[in-house]
Write a protein that holds these residues in place. Structure first.
Motif, short mmCIF file in Angstrom:
data_model
loop_
_atom_site.label_atom_id
_atom_site.label_comp_id
_atom_site.label_asym_id
_atom_site.label_seq_id
_atom_site.Cartn_x
_atom_site.Cartn_y
_atom_site.Cartn_z
N LEU A 15 0.14 58.05 69.46
CA LEU A 15 -0.89 59.20 68.85
C LEU A 15 -0.80 60.25 70.13
N SER A 18 2.27 62.29 70.27
CA SER A 18 2.65 62.81 68.88
C SER A 18 1.95 64.14 69.02
N LEU A 22 3.77 67.55 68.59
CA LEU A 22 3.33 68.39 67.61
C LEU A 22 2.98 69.96 68.06
N LEU A 30 8.87 63.63 67.38
CA LEU A 30 7.99 62.96 66.40
C LEU A 30 8.81 62.11 65.61
N LEU A 33 8.86 58.79 67.64
CA LEU A 33 7.62 58.34 67.61
C LEU A 33 7.22 57.64 66.29
N SER A 34 7.38 58.06 65.38
CA SER A 34 7.49 57.50 63.74
C SER A 34 8.12 56.19 63.65
N THR A 37 6.41 53.31 65.36
CA THR A 37 5.31 52.72 64.78
C THR A 37 5.73 51.60 63.89
N SER A 52 -0.07 56.28 60.17
CA SER A 52 0.34 57.17 61.52
C SER A 52 2.00 57.44 61.37
N ILE A 56 3.27 61.18 61.27
CA ILE A 56 4.27 61.58 62.48
C ILE A 56 5.55 62.14 61.74
N TYR A 57 6.11 61.33 60.69
CA TYR A 57 7.38 61.66 60.37
C TYR A 57 7.27 63.03 59.36
N SER A 60 7.37 65.91 61.74
CA SER A 60 8.65 66.03 62.16
C SER A 60 9.56 66.88 60.97
N ILE A 85 -6.99 63.31 65.00
CA ILE A 85 -6.16 62.31 65.63
C ILE A 85 -6.80 62.04 67.09
#
Length: 189
Positions: A15, A18, A22, A30, A33-34, A37, A52, A56-57, A60, A85
């Motif tokens: 997070l 992210s 962002l 991003l 990171l997605s 998870t 989450s 995040i996806y 992106s 967040i």
């Protein structure tokens, strides 16, 4: 199922990274990171990890396509989203899973309702992100039913997407005429 300390620490790190990605409009980071998870989403099957991954996806995709340029007050949205967040991170640090999940839902709602002009478009990106992440969960061994239940999508949407993806991944090979003839003879004998 409660998250283990190391998984909780990983969720916090994801997070935090992210938020940085962002603000930097770093779509590849991003997306990475997605994807990170997905493992914990599969194992813990909690709404927070899954939300989450989808959030995040989705971000992106909005950045990758430069859709954020169409959104009035993008910076204002980023600040509001980031505050949710940050609250989710704070809840995780206190092992407050319900608080963590609640803040992620609020972040999702802020994303879904960010702009009247783009509301339908952003909701569609969120839906497609849910299906995409659902397919990844399914690939990791989660059942179709459980995956669709956790993501709030239909089994049909998920099955259709995964079958399309599998069809695209099939490596079609051409077979020379002699091999085809031998196969036909073998088949009919």
């Amino acid at each position: 199922m409660e998250m283990k300390k190391e998984e909780c620490a990983n969720a916090i790190l994801v997070l935090q990274e992210s938020l940085i990605a962002l603000k930097d409009k770093d779509a590849p980071k991003l997306r990475e990171l997605s994807d990170r998870t997905i493992h914990s989403s599969c194992f813990y099957q909690n709404e927070g990890s899954i939300t989450s991954a989808v959030l995040i996806y989705t971000l992106s995709k909005l950045i990758e396509r430069q859709d954020y340029n169409k959104i009035k007050l993008w910076d204002s949205f980023v600040n509001k989203f980031s505050s949710y967040i940050e609250l989710a991170i704070s809840a995780l640090k206190k092992s407050n899973m319900s608080g963590y999940e609640k803040e992620l839902v609020r972040a999702r709602e802020s994303l879904a309702g960010m702009s009247v002009n783009l509301k339908i478009y952003v909701q569609e990106v969120l839906r497609k992100a849910s299906i995409n992440k659902g397919a990844k969960l399914y690939e990791h061994g989660l059942s179709l039913g459980k995956t669709s239940e956790l993501l709030g999508i239909t089994k049909w949407e998920l099955a259709e997407y995964t079958s399309q993806k599998q069809t695209q991944e099939i490596n079609y090979q051409t077979i020379n005429i002699k091999t085809r003839a031998k196969m036909a003879l073998d088949f009919f004998s």
